[in-house]
Each structure stands twice: as C-alpha cells, then as structure tokens.
Scaffold this active site. Structure first.
Site, PDB file in Angstrom:
ATOM      1  N   CYS A  59       0.902  -1.276  -0.072  1.00 57.44           N
ATOM      2  CA  CYS A  59      -0.007   0.115  -0.044  1.00 57.44           C
ATOM      3  C   CYS A  59       0.750   1.313  -0.102  1.00 57.44           C
ATOM      4  O   CYS A  59       1.824   1.338   0.728  1.00 57.44           O
ATOM      5  CB  CYS A  59      -0.886   0.072   1.180  1.00 57.44           C
ATOM      6  SG  CYS A  59      -1.945   1.499   1.390  1.00 57.44           S
ATOM      7  N   CYS A  62       0.787   4.739   3.697  1.00 55.26           N
ATOM      8  CA  CYS A  62       1.617   5.000   4.569  1.00 55.26           C
ATOM      9  C   CYS A  62       3.147   5.100   3.940  1.00 55.26           C
ATOM     10  O   CYS A  62       3.465   4.154   3.058  1.00 55.26           O
ATOM     11  CB  CYS A  62       1.744   4.071   5.743  1.00 55.26           C
ATOM     12  SG  CYS A  62       0.245   4.264   6.543  1.00 55.26           S
ATOM     13  N   CYS A 136      -6.404  -1.640   7.605  1.00 54.24           N
ATOM     14  CA  CYS A 136      -5.576  -0.408   7.785  1.00 54.24           C
ATOM     15  C   CYS A 136      -5.426  -0.017   9.084  1.00 54.24           C
ATOM     16  O   CYS A 136      -6.350   0.099   9.813  1.00 54.24           O
ATOM     17  CB  CYS A 136      -6.446   0.604   6.780  1.00 54.24           C
ATOM     18  SG  CYS A 136      -5.674   2.044   6.936  1.00 54.24           S
ATOM     19  N   CYS A 357       0.629  23.596   8.221  1.00 58.77           N
ATOM     20  CA  CYS A 357       0.907  22.172   7.696  1.00 58.77           C
ATOM     21  C   CYS A 357       2.273  22.211   6.627  1.00 58.77           C
ATOM     22  O   CYS A 357       2.475  21.158   6.241  1.00 58.77           O
ATOM     23  CB  CYS A 357      -0.001  21.416   7.090  1.00 58.77           C
ATOM     24  SG  CYS A 357      -0.695  22.231   5.653  1.00 58.77           S
TER      25      CYS A 357
END
Ligand SMILES: C[S@@+](CC[C@H](N)C(=O)[O-])C[C@H]1O[C@@H](n2cnc3c(N)ncnc32)[C@H](O)[C@@H]1O
Length: 400
Positions: A59, A62, A136, A357
């Site tokens: 995946c 992450c 997940c 951010c």
C-alpha cells in the site's frame, strides 16, 4: 554491492552517498539496491520495526511504518528545526504530539469496479494499482466498517474503465461520504442513492456538488459547539491532533478580549476561542462560514462571533482592520500567508498564533514576523499525519 544510507529527505526517502534514492530504509542501515528499485536490508538499525499494518508492503497510503515512533517523531521535529534554522530563526521546541494508530477521521479513497463487484482502497506505491486495505491501521475503525457502503457506491459511480474518489469522514452522525464521479446525477439515481444511504446508515451522501441526502447531521465538535462542515470541506486529520492544536492556540488567548481567526475554515479554532473572547472569523469559503455561523447561533454561552468571506491572499486584512484585535490566529493552506503576514507585521498586533502544515512556509512567515519585532515564544510539533512525511506545527509569537 552494499551501501550505507546517509539520510532521509523530507519525503522520507533514503539517500545514499552516490545520490541514489531508496524508499523504506533508515539512516545508518547497510542496504543493497535491487534492480526493481527496492532495497534489501543487510544490516538494520535499532529504529527499524516490524510494520504494524499487514498492507504496508504493497500500500502507498503510509511511508514510514518501518521506523519506530521515536525515530519518526525526532525526524519530523528535525524537519521543522531545519526549516527554522535555515533562516537563522530560533527553534524554541516545546512538545511533540503524535496521533495514535487508527485515528484518522477523514480519508480520500479510490474505488474501482472489479469482476466481482468493486474494490475500495489506496493506491500502491507509485502506481495506479488499487490496494484493498481491510486491516488499515491508519483509519478509524468506523471508516473501515463503512467499506461495504463505499463498495456499493463504487458499483454505481464508477465505469468499467474509470476510478472514482470517495472522501469519507467520521462524524457524530455517522459516516459523511462525498463521491467524485463522472456519472451524472439523475432523478432515478437520486432515489437509488438515498436508499443506499439508508441501508448503510450513512449520515450524509454527496455526489459531486450535490448533497443527495442528509439523514443525520454530520456534526463535529469544535470546542463545546456542534458544527456540520460542508461535504468534503477541510477538517484537521485526527481528533487528537486537532485537540493538541486547539489547546496550544487557546494558551495564546489568555487576557485577549477580541481575536481574529484568519483562514478559519468551519471554526475549529474560532468556536473554541469564542469560549474566552469575541472572535472575527475570516475565510474564503462562504459555505464554511455559514456552517460556522449556524454552529455559533445554536451554541450557548459563547462570546460574539462574526464572519467575513474574503480572499486573504488577494485582500488580506489591512493594518487598521487588524488593530481592533488583541490576538490573530492564522492557519493558512500549504502556500502560507505571505500577504496577510505582511499586514500583520505592519499592524499594531502584539499576539499571534500560527498553525501550519508546511514547515517551509511556516519558517518564511515566521521570519517576516521576527523581522517585524515579534519573538517566537514556543513551537509545538503535531504529528497528526502518522506514518506519512507530513507534519503540522503551531507557534506563539509576541511583541511588546
Ligand atoms: C489549513 S485550513 C484551516 C482551516 C481551519 N483553521 C481549521 O483548522 O479547520 C486553511 C483554510 O484556508 C482557507 N483558504 C484557502 N485559501 C484561502 C484564501 N485565499 N483566502 C482565505 N481563505 C483561504 C481554506 O478554505 C481552509 O478552510
């Protein structure tokens, strides 16, 4: 041939001395680059851990599950520190807050039709392939439990060839789902979708720009106030991260009677601040401000909140407008608040809380504040983007 990983870049990718980039390695590790671009780990370092999620190998959701929490926390803190020191700014670091596993309350997933029905998940690393992620470890369990609803929506919304985007948010009323698709919303489809929302107990279902049905108010708590942000609107990534940011911002409101919340969104900071001071919330999304205002009108015991729709990049609040306030809170998008910071600097404002951010634009905007006589009192680092290379930061600035 083996190599030692020299360092990680800001995206979490390992750099070898010869400039080779390798994913999912750690500084100090002896590795052997493979023809497919992956790395064989010959000698791991102590910071390497077994990835908590069984999907991590394939995946792309992450990037950092192979590293310990301590390593990731220190690495993200250093990213912020480097951004500050590169501009000769101080780095009065106070705390690091890391959101727990299974706490992400909003996810943008992809959906694709399959022979058997549909699949919903994240894309594989650097590829179009979609990965099914039933276990997940990033998302709230309530979002995972909503996958059957997302799959049923994908069967309706996606064509055989195209993928759709599904933004799903955990709310007090249940899941809030926003579907981005090429399929047009007809009267008949509306009826079908309303039935699907009922069957899967969704709070709200939106189809591109249309809200198909709101069965339960998709509320969030901002301070003590319930607010139902527009479908797909900005929301801090985790409740824990939001709490850490709000607590830090609230420390700056002490003694203030009037605050201005710039880039307020639907009121994450405004409504918490309004428990202590009058707040003027400014933001360019009318929808978000309407939601904020509605929340405030239904709340009890808050000080006055006013709202103003305004593009703060093109038309920042001018110094004479800012001079009415004791405190300015800024939480701009990744691009930062260049124009708005310039007028804050030219104003008589003495207290600023800045949330960001993006450490690069945070340091640029901090440099402008410091050059205008502000002192950076402290910085908190908030890792609400667990296992990703992203990092959130909040700082308090004062001047006399
Ligand atoms: C990082 S979000 C913060 C929102 C809010 N403070 C929160 O914590 O929920 C940035 C906000 O800035 C708004 N925004 C983006 N560009 C803007 C602009 N040019 N002028 C005013 N607001 C803008 C977005 O709509 C978004 O709500």
């Amino acid at each position: 041939m083996t190599h030692i990983v020299e360092r990680l870049n800001q995206a979490g990718i390992g750099m070898l001395v010869d400039g080779t980039h390798l994913e999912r390695v750690l500084p100090g590790e002896e590795v052997e680059p493979q023809p497919d671009g992956t790395a064989r780990i010959i000698t791991p370092v102590a910071d390497r851990v077994k990835p908590p999620c069984r999907h991590f190998k394939s995946c792309g959701g992450c990037a950092m599950q192979h590293a310990s929490d301590e390593f990731v926390g220190t690495w993200k803190t250093k990213i912020v520190e480097r951004a500050m020191t590169a501009r000769d700014l101080p780095f009065p670091f106070r705390t690091l807050h890391t959101s727990p596993a299974q706490s992400r309350r909003r996810a943008r997933l992809s959906g694709r039709r399959t022979k058997k029905g549909a699949m919903v998940g994240f894309h594989a690393k650097g590829s179009d392939a979609l990965i099914d992620v039933p276990d997940c470890q990033l998302l709230l369990p309530s979002i995972i439990a909503g996958f059957p609803a997302l799959e049923a929506l994908t069967v309706i919304a996606a064509s055989r060839k195209s993928e759709i985007n599904l933004t799903v948010t955990d709310t007090l009323g249940g899941l809030d789902v926003f579907v981005e698709t090429e399929r047009e919303l007809t009267g008949q489809l509306r009826i079908e979708l309303a039935g699907l929302a009922e069957a899967h107990n969704l709070a709200r279902l939106a189809w591109n720009d249309d809200v198909v049905v709101t069965r339960k108010s998709p509320d969030q708590m901002f301070g003590q106030t319930r607010v139902a942000p527009p479908a797909g609107a900005f929301l801090q990534a985790t409740r824990e991260g939001e709490q850490a940011l709000v607590s830090a911002v609230l420390e700056t409101v002490r003694g203030a009677k009037r605050a201005v919340d710039l880039f307020s969104g639907a009121g994450t900071f405004t409504l918490a601040l309004a428990e202590h001071a009058e707040v003027h919330a400014v933001e360019n999304s009318e929808d978000m401000l309407q939601t904020l205002d509605r929340g405030w009108r239904h709340a009890k015991g808050l000080k006055t909140v006013t709202t103003e729709a305004r593009d703060l990049f093109r038309r920042p609040l001018e110094p004479d407008e800012l001079n009415r306030f004791d405190l300015a809170v800024l939480d701009p998008p990744r691009a930062g608040a260049d124009a708005q910071i310039a007028t804050v600097c030219a104003s008589k404002l003495r207290n600023v809380a800045m949330v960001s951010c993006n450490p690069i634009t945070f340091s640029r905007d901090s440099a402008a504040l410091v050059a205008a006589g502000f002192t950076l009192e402290w910085i908190d680092v908030v890792d609400q983007f667990r296992w990703s290379p992203h990092v959130e930061v909040v700082g308090k600035f004062t001047r006399t």
